[in-house]
Design an enzyme around this catalytic site. Structure first.
Site, PDB file in Angstrom:
ATOM      1  N   GLU A  12      -3.636   0.073  12.646  1.00  0.00           N
ATOM      2  CA  GLU A  12      -3.527   1.370  13.329  1.00  0.00           C
ATOM      3  C   GLU A  12      -3.552   1.223  14.855  1.00  0.00           C
ATOM      4  O   GLU A  12      -3.011   2.043  15.580  1.00  0.00           O
ATOM      5  CB  GLU A  12      -4.695   2.216  12.825  1.00  0.00           C
ATOM      6  CG  GLU A  12      -4.994   3.452  13.575  1.00  0.00           C
ATOM      7  CD  GLU A  12      -6.321   4.064  13.145  1.00  0.00           C
ATOM      8  OE1 GLU A  12      -6.808   4.912  13.894  1.00  0.00           O
ATOM      9  OE2 GLU A  12      -6.862   3.693  12.088  1.00  0.00           O
ATOM     10  N   GLN A  35       0.827  -1.203   0.000  1.00  0.00           N
ATOM     11  CA  GLN A  35       0.000   0.000   0.000  1.00  0.00           C
ATOM     12  C   GLN A  35       0.862   1.255   0.000  1.00  0.00           C
ATOM     13  O   GLN A  35       1.995   1.244   0.481  1.00  0.00           O
ATOM     14  CB  GLN A  35      -0.891   0.015   1.266  1.00  0.00           C
ATOM     15  CG  GLN A  35      -1.811  -1.176   1.382  1.00  0.00           C
ATOM     16  CD  GLN A  35      -2.316  -1.397   2.805  1.00  0.00           C
ATOM     17  OE1 GLN A  35      -3.495  -1.376   3.030  1.00  0.00           O
ATOM     18  NE2 GLN A  35      -1.444  -1.628   3.754  1.00  0.00           N
ATOM     19  N   ASP A  47     -11.685  -5.021  10.381  1.00  0.00           N
ATOM     20  CA  ASP A  47     -11.264  -3.611  10.300  1.00  0.00           C
ATOM     21  C   ASP A  47     -10.309  -3.498   9.118  1.00  0.00           C
ATOM     22  O   ASP A  47      -9.119  -3.250   9.271  1.00  0.00           O
ATOM     23  CB  ASP A  47     -10.595  -3.178  11.609  1.00  0.00           C
ATOM     24  CG  ASP A  47     -10.250  -1.700  11.607  1.00  0.00           C
ATOM     25  OD1 ASP A  47     -10.792  -0.951  10.771  1.00  0.00           O
ATOM     26  OD2 ASP A  47      -9.411  -1.297  12.442  1.00  0.00           O
ATOM     27  N   ASP A  89      -1.637 -12.584   6.202  1.00  0.00           N
ATOM     28  CA  ASP A  89      -2.931 -12.439   5.558  1.00  0.00           C
ATOM     29  C   ASP A  89      -3.999 -13.023   6.478  1.00  0.00           C
ATOM     30  O   ASP A  89      -3.855 -14.145   6.976  1.00  0.00           O
ATOM     31  CB  ASP A  89      -2.908 -13.188   4.217  1.00  0.00           C
ATOM     32  CG  ASP A  89      -4.270 -13.227   3.564  1.00  0.00           C
ATOM     33  OD1 ASP A  89      -4.709 -12.179   3.073  1.00  0.00           O
ATOM     34  OD2 ASP A  89      -4.906 -14.303   3.577  1.00  0.00           O
ATOM     35  N   ALA A  90      -5.060 -12.268   6.721  1.00  0.00           N
ATOM     36  CA  ALA A  90      -6.066 -12.687   7.701  1.00  0.00           C
ATOM     37  C   ALA A  90      -6.733 -14.001   7.314  1.00  0.00           C
ATOM     38  O   ALA A  90      -7.005 -14.840   8.171  1.00  0.00           O
ATOM     39  CB  ALA A  90      -7.126 -11.586   7.861  1.00  0.00           C
TER      40      ALA A  90
END
Length: 339
Positions: free
Chosen positions: A113, A58, A182, A164-165
């Site tokens: 975050e 990203q 999230d 990776d979730a």
């Protein structure tokens, strides 16, 4: 799709030989501009640019904005702003945890975050919180810069996983009382859109929920015009997998829109406003700034137009029929601007 531009003052429109001259007394100013739709942009003034860069997954920026304080921008989309992130994170976390009778184990997909973990860790019932984010650089960046979440990152109940979730959940055998999505918005070329699909909800999320477990995800813009981008089809997709699905929304000033979340379970959501308030007092340390029982009742009472759209939505989110919000991710071949 975010741009940062600087100008040397404001033109008075009376240029010499066609050149505009700045008005005296105006200092150089910088602005952040985000293209929300093809013909709609949202901009605000900056005090400074604290950091810009690109990770493997990203583009990332931390801006010190005049109206909203420090703001985290990923892939040209504002993710969180200092002055109003509490609206988003209280809405994402507390309804699901409060509706569960005893939420002890919680899994966060994304949340690098740290604000989601912060809100969960305020719950006295929380014994183990697993936060799984794919982007280690974003997590380390937020640890360094977002002072408000430092205590959460240091809490011994928090387990931080870089992965990776989907892969992480599929590799685990234990169940969770609450799973929270999230995630970044589903944008073309972004890393997250596969985590909004029916197959993911059905074959990865649902098997990892304990009996009576609750899943909640952020679900993109939910405004009177914007809710048809992804909010309505995420809602409809979850309706194919879970018996009880509750969409709700709240206005977030820094997002310049109403935002949506969807909560789902095979156990009905029966608590009224008064019962929610009682559980908040019993379970949560400190006072919420935004959410109480009446606020959630209001948030889950959508407008007539949005209700009609959700009732009539037929699109099911799959990898082959994905919908995206406006913009392009870091991995997109036709990305044309960098945040």
């Amino acid at each position: 799709m975010g741009d940062i531009s600087c100008s040397n003052g404001i033109s008075n429109g009376n240029g010499v030989h066609g050149k505009s001259l700045p008005l005296n007394g105006y200092r150089k100013s910088c602005w952040y501009e985000e293209e929300i739709e093809e013909n709609l942009r949202w901009s605000f003034a900056l005090n400074s640019i604290l950091h810009t860069g690109a990770t493997l997954y990203q583009d990332i920026a931390l801006l010190d904005t005049k109206p909203f304080g420090k703001a985290l921008v990923i892939d040209g989309k504002l993710q969180s702003a200092e002055t109003d992130e509490f609206i988003y994170h209280e809405s994402l976390v507390h309804p699901a945890l409060l509706h569960h009778p005893n939420p002890r184990t919680i899994f966060i997909m994304g949340g690098g975050e740290g604000s989601t973990a912060r809100e969960i860790l305020r719950h006295k019932t929380a014994e183990k919180v697993t936060m799984c984010d794919i982007d280690e650089e974003v997590v380390e960046f937020c640890k360094s810069y977002l002072i408000v979440n430092r205590e959460a990152f240091c809490d011994p109940r928090l387990e931080l996983i870089i992965n990776d979730a989907r892969a992480e959940l599929e590799s685990r055998e234990e169940g969770y009382d609450v799973i929270i999505g999230d995630l970044a918005d589903p944008i073309e070329g972004g890393p997250c859109y596969k985590l909004y699909t029916k197959s993911f909800y059905e074959f990865t999320i649902k098997p990892r929920l304990n009996p009576g477990g609750i899943f909640v995800t952020q679900a993109g813009p939910a405004g009177i015009f914007s809710h048809t981008e992804v909010f309505s089809c995420i809602y409809n997709t979850l309706r194919q997998v879970f018996k009880y699905v509750v969409p709700f929304s709240a206005h977030i000033p820094s997002f310049a829109d109403t935002w949506g979340w969807v909560m789902a379970s095979d156990t009905p959501f029966l608590l009224g406003a008064d019962e929610l308030d009682v559980r908040m007092k019993q379970r949560i340390k400190g006072e919420n700034r935004y959410l109480d029982g009446k606020t959630f009742s209001s948030a889950s009472t959508l407008s007539k137009a949005v209700r009609n759209s959700l009732d009539n939505e037929t699109h099911v989110y799959t990898e082959g029929t994905a919908r995206f919000i406006y913009g392009h991710g870091h991995g997109s071949a036709h990305r044309n601007t960098k945040g």
